[in-house]
Design an enzyme around this catalytic site. Structure first.
Site, PDB file in Angstrom:
ATOM      1  N   SER A   1       0.866  -1.196   0.000  1.00  0.00           N
ATOM      2  CA  SER A   1       0.000   0.000   0.000  1.00  0.00           C
ATOM      3  C   SER A   1       0.889   1.228   0.000  1.00  0.00           C
ATOM      4  CB  SER A   1      -0.862   0.014   1.266  1.00  0.00           C
ATOM      5  OG  SER A   1      -1.460   1.293   1.421  1.00  0.00           O
TER       6      SER A   1
ATOM      7  N   TYR B   1      -1.699  -0.961  10.320  1.00  0.00           N
ATOM      8  CA  TYR B   1      -1.709  -1.212   8.870  1.00  0.00           C
ATOM      9  C   TYR B   1      -0.432  -0.647   8.238  1.00  0.00           C
ATOM     10  CZ  TYR B   1      -3.448  -1.096   4.025  1.00  0.00           C
ATOM     11  OH  TYR B   1      -3.608  -1.280   2.677  1.00  0.00           O
TER      12      TYR B   1
ATOM     13  N   LYS C   1       2.443  -3.128   6.589  1.00  0.00           N
ATOM     14  CA  LYS C   1       2.628  -3.035   5.132  1.00  0.00           C
ATOM     15  C   LYS C   1       4.065  -2.594   4.814  1.00  0.00           C
ATOM     16  CE  LYS C   1      -1.429  -4.171   3.282  1.00  0.00           C
ATOM     17  NZ  LYS C   1      -1.639  -5.173   2.228  1.00  0.00           N
TER      18      LYS C   1
END
Ligand code: NDP
Length: 264
Positions: free
Chosen positions: A144, A157, A161
């Site tokens: 991402s 997150y 990532k």
């Protein structure tokens, strides 16, 4: 351009909706056979049957939670048994988070670590030996833009990532000698059901419609001023999976409508 994917076997995780589904369909359109996984078996089976019918290709759906070691072993074993191994692995399954570092418990960190990082580590150990036997392969990690440019509300997150991007680079260095190319794609805003669900909730507080909410997010963040469609992003995945991308190794590619605010 002939992407030379006919007869290849591709395993895509988290492939029953959104980006994973679009990547699976893109690969099928190029003549690849598919092994697809997700947790909700009914939705997965429905999409597998549809792709097989529409694209005339072989599609195997396997219920698996990629954050669970046993499920991953079962998934790789099914691919080996039914297709004799795989040529392409797309590690796509993942989801956003919402927390503060001060409040999130260890268990939450661990579950996202298993989902975003250990799934890729474990699947690499499971499929690389088979790719070696087949003479090479391709592994793509869907990370991402948040791996590089964090969103304030999802530190877990962002962190997991970012770890996935580094893992991808290390794996690329280790297996290129076996003719296995590993790369990462960092998407920006991609319109998937998850975004629509969040918009339906968050737009209410702001007294606007879900579409207005999404439009505002896109205009405030991405210079292109809109979300990508999953299909738009999937085309880049399919290209990277192809032998036509033969010199692409160990890189991270942004597909983000200009959202990344620094030069990479
Ligand atoms: P969606 O929520 O639309 O789809 C996620 C897919 O993954 C579903 O098929 C879901 O099926 C499956 N899945 C979720 N958790 C697991 C699990 N533990 N094991 C196996 N399958 C799982 O997600 P998106 O398409 O939006 O996102 C896909 C990937 O792209 C994610 O890794 C995400 O972080 C990344 N990404 C998305 C962006 C976006 O704007 N949409 C932007 C940047 C990156 P089921 O629930 O049945 O398991």
């Amino acid at each position: 351009m002939d992407l030379q994917l006919k007869g290849k076997v591709a395993l895509v995780t988290g492939a029953s909706v959104g980006i994973g589904l679009a990547v699976a369909e893109g690969l099928a359109r190029e003549g690849a056979s598919l092994v697809l996984c997700a947790r909700n078996e009914e939705r997965l089976a429905r999409e597998c049957a549809r792709i097989a019918r529409e694209q005339g290709t072989r599609v195997l759906g396997v219920r698996a939670d990629v954050s669970r070691t046993d499920d991953l072993a079962g998934l790789a074993a099914r691919a080996e048994r039914e297709f004799g191994g795989i040529d392409i692995l797309v590690n796509n399954a993942g989801t956003g988070s919402a927390e503060t570092i001060m409040e999130a418990a260890d268990e939450k960190w661990q579950s996202f670590w298993d989902l975003h990082v250990m799934a890729a580590v474990r699947l690499a150990r499971l499929v690389v030996p088979s790719m070696r036997k087949r003479g090479g392969g391709v592994i793509i990690h869907n990370a991402s833009i948040c791996a590089r440019q964090p969103l304030w509300y999802e530190p877990i997150y962002n962190t997991t990532k970012a770890a996935l991007v580094m893992f991808s680079k290390c794996l690329a260095n280790e297996v290129i000698k076996d003719n296995i190319r590993v790369n990462t794609i960092n998407p920006g805003l991609v319109m998937t059901p998850d975004w629509r669900k969040s918009a339906a909730i968050l737009s209410k507080d702001q007294g606007i419609t879900p579409d207005e909410y999404l439009d505002r997010i896109a205009k405030e963040n991405a210079p292109i001023g809109r979300f990508a469609s999953p299909e738009e992003l999937a085309r880049f995945f399919v290209f990277l999976c192809s032998p036509c991308a033969s010199y692409c190794v160990g890189s991270t590619y942004y597909v983000d409508g200009g959202w990344l605010r620094v030069v990479e």
